[in-house]
Design an enzyme around this catalytic site. Sequence first.
Site, PDB file in Angstrom:
ATOM      1  N   ALA A 124      13.119  11.510  -9.784  1.00 26.38           N
ATOM      2  CA  ALA A 124      13.094  12.935 -10.101  1.00 26.38           C
ATOM      3  C   ALA A 124      14.514  13.480 -10.245  1.00 26.38           C
ATOM      4  O   ALA A 124      14.855  14.105 -11.253  1.00 26.38           O
ATOM      5  CB  ALA A 124      12.319  13.698  -9.031  1.00 26.38           C
ATOM      6  N   GLU A 171       8.509  13.947  -5.316  1.00 27.54           N
ATOM      7  CA  GLU A 171       7.644  13.922  -4.139  1.00 27.54           C
ATOM      8  C   GLU A 171       7.982  15.055  -3.170  1.00 27.54           C
ATOM      9  O   GLU A 171       7.146  15.454  -2.358  1.00 27.54           O
ATOM     10  CB  GLU A 171       7.754  12.556  -3.443  1.00 27.54           C
ATOM     11  CG  GLU A 171       6.679  12.337  -2.395  1.00 27.54           C
ATOM     12  CD  GLU A 171       6.655  10.925  -1.801  1.00 27.54           C
ATOM     13  OE1 GLU A 171       7.203   9.993  -2.437  1.00 27.54           O
ATOM     14  OE2 GLU A 171       6.088  10.767  -0.715  1.00 27.54           O
ATOM     15  N   SER A 206       0.556  -3.990  -4.052  1.00 23.66           N
ATOM     16  CA  SER A 206       0.164  -3.064  -5.100  1.00 23.66           C
ATOM     17  C   SER A 206      -1.349  -2.966  -5.231  1.00 23.66           C
ATOM     18  O   SER A 206      -2.083  -3.938  -5.145  1.00 23.66           O
ATOM     19  CB  SER A 206       0.737  -3.494  -6.441  1.00 23.66           C
ATOM     20  OG  SER A 206       0.130  -2.728  -7.447  1.00 23.66           O
ATOM     21  N   LEU A 222       5.288   8.398 -10.193  1.00 21.42           N
ATOM     22  CA  LEU A 222       6.408   8.114 -11.096  1.00 21.42           C
ATOM     23  C   LEU A 222       6.343   9.073 -12.266  1.00 21.42           C
ATOM     24  O   LEU A 222       7.338   9.635 -12.713  1.00 21.42           O
ATOM     25  CB  LEU A 222       6.336   6.664 -11.578  1.00 21.42           C
ATOM     26  CG  LEU A 222       6.326   5.595 -10.477  1.00 21.42           C
ATOM     27  CD1 LEU A 222       6.262   4.198 -11.085  1.00 21.42           C
ATOM     28  CD2 LEU A 222       7.559   5.719  -9.603  1.00 21.42           C
ATOM     29  N   GLY A 250      19.585  14.217  -4.305  1.00 16.97           N
ATOM     30  CA  GLY A 250      18.599  13.159  -4.499  1.00 16.97           C
ATOM     31  C   GLY A 250      18.689  12.634  -5.917  1.00 16.97           C
ATOM     32  O   GLY A 250      18.634  13.404  -6.882  1.00 16.97           O
ATOM     33  N   HIS A 254      -2.400   4.544   2.080  1.00 11.72           N
ATOM     34  CA  HIS A 254      -2.672   3.574   1.017  1.00 11.72           C
ATOM     35  C   HIS A 254      -3.513   2.430   1.569  1.00 11.72           C
ATOM     36  O   HIS A 254      -3.189   1.859   2.598  1.00 11.72           O
ATOM     37  CB  HIS A 254      -1.351   3.053   0.470  1.00 11.72           C
ATOM     38  CG  HIS A 254      -1.486   2.364  -0.840  1.00 11.72           C
ATOM     39  ND1 HIS A 254      -2.138   1.167  -0.957  1.00 11.72           N
ATOM     40  CD2 HIS A 254      -1.071   2.703  -2.082  1.00 11.72           C
ATOM     41  CE1 HIS A 254      -2.106   0.805  -2.241  1.00 11.72           C
ATOM     42  NE2 HIS A 254      -1.465   1.717  -2.937  1.00 11.72           N
ATOM     43  N   ARG A 306      -7.930   5.949  -3.402  1.00 11.26           N
ATOM     44  CA  ARG A 306      -7.251   5.473  -2.206  1.00 11.26           C
ATOM     45  C   ARG A 306      -7.814   6.014  -0.907  1.00 11.26           C
ATOM     46  O   ARG A 306      -7.974   5.274   0.060  1.00 11.26           O
ATOM     47  CB  ARG A 306      -5.791   5.884  -2.285  1.00 11.26           C
ATOM     48  CG  ARG A 306      -5.097   5.153  -3.375  1.00 11.26           C
ATOM     49  CD  ARG A 306      -3.672   5.562  -3.480  1.00 11.26           C
ATOM     50  NE  ARG A 306      -3.067   4.691  -4.481  1.00 11.26           N
ATOM     51  CZ  ARG A 306      -1.831   4.820  -4.930  1.00 11.26           C
ATOM     52  NH1 ARG A 306      -1.071   5.779  -4.464  1.00 11.26           N
ATOM     53  NH2 ARG A 306      -1.377   3.991  -5.824  1.00 11.26           N
ATOM     54  N   ARG A 313      -3.295  11.788  -4.251  1.00 10.69           N
ATOM     55  CA  ARG A 313      -2.639  11.402  -5.491  1.00 10.69           C
ATOM     56  C   ARG A 313      -3.273  10.138  -6.051  1.00 10.69           C
ATOM     57  O   ARG A 313      -3.527   9.192  -5.325  1.00 10.69           O
ATOM     58  CB  ARG A 313      -1.153  11.152  -5.252  1.00 10.69           C
ATOM     59  CG  ARG A 313      -0.434  10.608  -6.469  1.00 10.69           C
ATOM     60  CD  ARG A 313       1.051  10.491  -6.259  1.00 10.69           C
ATOM     61  NE  ARG A 313       1.422   9.431  -5.351  1.00 10.69           N
ATOM     62  CZ  ARG A 313       1.451   8.129  -5.667  1.00 10.69           C
ATOM     63  NH1 ARG A 313       1.087   7.719  -6.863  1.00 10.69           N
ATOM     64  NH2 ARG A 313       1.829   7.236  -4.774  1.00 10.69           N
ATOM     65  N   GLY A 359      16.731   9.794  -7.006  1.00  9.89           N
ATOM     66  CA  GLY A 359      15.643   8.881  -7.324  1.00  9.89           C
ATOM     67  C   GLY A 359      15.152   9.221  -8.721  1.00  9.89           C
ATOM     68  O   GLY A 359      15.890   9.796  -9.531  1.00  9.89           O
TER      69      GLY A 359
END
Lengths: 254, 646
Positions: free
Chosen positions: B44, B430, B284, B446, B40, B266, B331, B440, B42
């Site tokens: 991270a 994640e 967003s 991020l 991975g 979300h 959220r 979260r 991304g």
Amino acid sequence: MKITLHVWRQKSAKDRGDFETHRLDDVSADSSFLEMLDQLNDGLVEQGREPVAFDHDCREGICGACGMVINGYAHGPRALTTACQLHMREFGDGDEIWIEPWRAKAFPVIKDLAVDRSAFDRIIGAGGYVSVNTGSAPDANEIAIPKKIADQAMDAATCIGCGACVAACPNASAMLFTSAKVSHLGMLPQGQVERFDRVRNMVAQHDAEGFGGCTNHGECEAACPKGISLEWIARMNRDFLKAMVAERDTVSAR
Amino acid sequence: MELRSNAPEGPIETAWERHRFDMKLVNPANKRKFTVLVVGTGLAGGSAAATLAELGYNVKAFCFQDSPRRAHSIAAQGGINAAKNYQGDGDSIYRLFYDTVKGGDFRSRERNVYRLAQLSVEIIDQAAAQGVPFAREYGGLLANRSFGGAQVSRTFYARGQTGQQLLLGCYQALSRQIDAGNVEMHARTEMLELIVDNGRARGIVTRDLLTGKIDTHFGDAVILATGGYGNAYFLSTNAMGSNATAAWRAHRKGALFANPCYTQIHPTCIPVHGTHQSKLTLMSESLRNDGRVWVPKKKEDCGKDPRKIPESDRDYYLERKYPAFGNLVPRDIASRSAKEVCDEGRGVGPEVDGRRLGVYLDFADAIERLGEDAVRDRYGNLFEMYERITDENPYKTPMRIYPAVHYTMGGLWVDYNLQSTIPGLFVLGEANFSDHGANRLGASALMQGLADGYFVIPYTLGNYLGHHGREILANTVDASSASTKAAVGDVEARIEKLLGIGGKKSPDHFHRRLGQIMWDKCGMARNKAGLEEALVEIPKLREEFYSNLAVPGSGDDFNQTLVKATRVADFLEIGELMVRDALNREESAGGHFREEHQTPEGEARRDDENFTYVAAWEFNGVGVEPTLHKEQLEFEYVKLTQRSYK
Ligand SMILES: Cc1cc2nc3c(=O)[nH]c(=O)nc-3n(C[C@H](O)[C@H](O)[C@H](O)COP(=O)(O)OP(=O)(O)OC[C@H]3O[C@@H](n4cnc5c(N)ncnc54)[C@H](O)[C@@H]3O)c2cc1C
Ligand code: SF4
Ligand code: FES
């Protein structure tokens, strides 16, 4: 709506490839272009036939994975829009739609509509970074950057690396892509130290990958889904000249 | 199995610093002897791979996209939190820590979260030095906004493309290491199995997505940074390729899976348009700073042009129910409230399957107050995206939004060092369960991914290799090892099985049906009866999958249907675990809302006495009940309270 698709099918880079015709009878105008292709593919799979291969991931116009030439336009007819963000309402009932992969020597076809764009990664690897190791950074607010400069750097940095500029260019040049990265970093104070090496190395890699030169057709700008401006190419060319002069000077001074 | 967090004791403020001092180091010459596999790339994984290579380790990195630059992290819009307190509005490391623990409904590990808040500050420095073009004020200093329920402005952003810019920064650092020969990058390569030898993670089995070649890679430690499992719901805001396979395969090999039921829905996504929908698009959350959420007071008005509905007939339900936070409630609360008003029949927008599932997010007031240009400046690209998808102009008519699956707080269990229950297997971003508890906060993923990759793993991995390096180097694992052969054999058998079913339905068909079960029964609100039904339906669907799946083509070329099938096979297993965990957790916490556990006003009710633990599950076989292990959470600094945003 009803549509007729002529889709490019090609088993591998070695295969010649040809168009294959399909009809879809119940496409929703609210579907995205790629959802329409999903629908086609689901049907093919259920008939035991191989679906049309194409790259995609985010479907939000940001990852740059999708890309195909639709009715002669890279990413299709709508300006500033990636293929994944194109919607079927852009087309009319009964339309014929031609779908092809990006065509460029430096982007060999993998299968059907998927092409190999790893050349872009190598162009970045040649210098599209600031050499700063993790942990060595000063406080972020130590360097103030005029808002206008930061905004312009951001304009250049929005390039998604999709390759539409190459597909649209008669010379298959990747100058728009390369100049966007060169300019993003070259505008910022952080990018100054390596500014001239960067442009020299990235342009050299661009040429080595087999992309053509820029002869100012401007097709790239028209095709770019992110509105990357031709002015970046002009800016890069100026930097490149300065870099060459600087290199000559240091060589002769030795 | 006893789950030990391995977090240092003593004052929390100095815990990480003391831990760093106590950890072993690997000297520069020895680093070259170690190979680290990073699956991975991304935020991270990319940040980890680049940093470890800078330090001198041999790194092999893997991603399934054609380039690391396209990882799902690229899609993050809103921003990244950091306790810089550049705005002087009362922020501090302690406040970010406190907000994150509270926002997570007191289900995270205090010491991890404190470290995260501390490291947040360094991330911004690092990114700025890389040339990430963060938004700036006219004075040239960095701009901030308040985001997703925070009462201070601590979110850094790059227009609506923060994830893109942070990922490009990280990808560029990685590209530099690839070019220098320090990282061997394998794009379009999917990990399908973990190799565990002598009790340690030592390698992976991969499939080259272009040629179908099954390969093995060996290393002295394995890092998984493979993202979340939100696509178990089929429709989500995750990228189409996001999948759970790497984490799930590690789980099957012995890594415990923690809190799988904690999923984040979300509140601000574009509503579903119809049955061919392939994914959902996030708008967003920053939009909630200026947009006002409402639905009509009367059901009869729901089909009307919203602009014709007078102010007195509108219900700004978030402002009404939560006067202190209004449209900026966290959220989970915003999402549930939207579901409630739609369930009451007051949803808006076109009917899909006979229901209107949408609420308005209205910018008319903001446009009047700030002017259209200022609104365009802040949200122009989001408005454009909205118009492209819905064909409606949000400057003129209110946006329509509805909640969608977005993020998974659960993931592989890790200790303070980010090590899973398999020694030598580290999990970042994640993919791990760590810092967000049951919910979260916006702009914190991020931050966590980059903290893990840039600033935690470089130390904790060194500590692991410092302690066990000799033993690991002495125990060679290669293609001839029994553990390797078994893992490769397993992968080959799975592929062959999927290709040989010869049924009638595509992998997407099964994925969609799984998603429907998950959304209906393990979605925004859950109850015992529904979850128990799901536990019957999912195994049934799995059976059908293995008897009626169609995968045309072969295993030795670019076969996207086969790739999809391998992922759906694993979603069909993880889905069941999510349901089991939801059933076990007899309380409501954050993103996990059990209808049986609510206050008379309909708010979530936690059960701190019985459920202040991390539920970490051990795999016992497909369809076999997993074993529950508990990590008790201790709260020394943050006082457990019922969250209130009124
Ligand atoms: C639309 C959207 C907007 C968001 N906005 C924000 C925001 O504003 N702020 C915020 O903080 N968070 C945001 N998030 C959340 C955040 O973006 C993600 O949680 C985060 O980026 C995840 O990063 P990651 O590195 O853990 O994983 P990812 O970025 O998902 O990367 C996963 C990597 O693993 C690879 N991979 C996966 N499986 C395999 C396998 N089997 N073999 C090989 N490679 C594999 C992939 O190729 C990829 O490289 C948003 C999320 C979404 C969906
Ligand atoms: S310049 Fe535009 S067209 Fe070219 S790769 Fe970047 S975003 Fe795509
Ligand atoms: S799929 Fe990501 S840009 Fe189109």
